[in-house]
Scaffold this motif. Structure first.
Motif, short mmCIF file in Angstrom:
data_model
loop_
_atom_site.label_atom_id
_atom_site.label_comp_id
_atom_site.label_asym_id
_atom_site.label_seq_id
_atom_site.Cartn_x
_atom_site.Cartn_y
_atom_site.Cartn_z
N GLU A 36 0.84 -1.21 0.00
CA GLU A 36 0.00 0.00 0.00
C GLU A 36 0.87 1.26 0.00
N PRO A 37 0.35 2.37 -0.51
CA PRO A 37 1.10 3.62 -0.49
C PRO A 37 1.40 4.09 0.93
N LYS A 72 2.63 11.23 -1.44
CA LYS A 72 3.09 9.84 -1.50
C LYS A 72 4.61 9.76 -1.46
N ASN A 80 5.76 2.83 -1.65
CA ASN A 80 4.89 1.73 -1.22
C ASN A 80 5.56 0.93 -0.10
N HIS A 105 -3.99 3.71 2.52
CA HIS A 105 -2.59 4.10 2.69
C HIS A 105 -2.16 4.03 4.15
#
Length: 118
Positions: free
Chosen positions: A13-14, A22, A25, A67
């Protein structure tokens, strides 16, 4: 946003900074060998097929369905110590990771490592 029972469930997930930008990951989680608490995450950054894994602290991190939010800014995270995507954390790099984020590093009583991956 909430705390995760097991942050490893968010692999892939980010990871975003406190402003929502961002960073990369989530790839792996390193635990403090003294407390058994999730301490740092490796975040994959860079281009597909290459890149590197940077270390970001998980203290105060929160998760959402989409996230993981960490309490560090994107620039500080991007300048953090890193390993190759297929590399392993060398014991000599541990103090540098802690220092980068202004966290005191104290090896175990017998000189053992502070970070272990699960």
């Amino acid at each position: 946003m909430f705390e995760a029972d097991d942050i490893r469930d968010w692999r892939g997930e980010p990871v975003v900074d406190e402003d929502g930008s961002k960073i990369g990951n989530l790839e792996g989680v390193y635990y403090d060998t003294a407390t058994q608490q999730a301490s740092f995450a490796t975040v994959k950054v860079g281009f597909p097929g290459g890149g590197r894994l940077i270390f970001v602290p998980l203290d105060g991190a929160r998760v959402s369905p989409k996230h993981v939010r960490v309490l560090t800014d994107k620039k500080t995270a991007k300048d953090a110590p890193a390993i190759d995507t297929d590399g392993e954390l060398d014991a000599a790099l541990e103090p540098e990771i802690f220092s980068h984020y202004g966290i005191a590093y104290q090896p175990g009583a017998s000189g053992e490592r502070r970070l272990g991956r699960r």
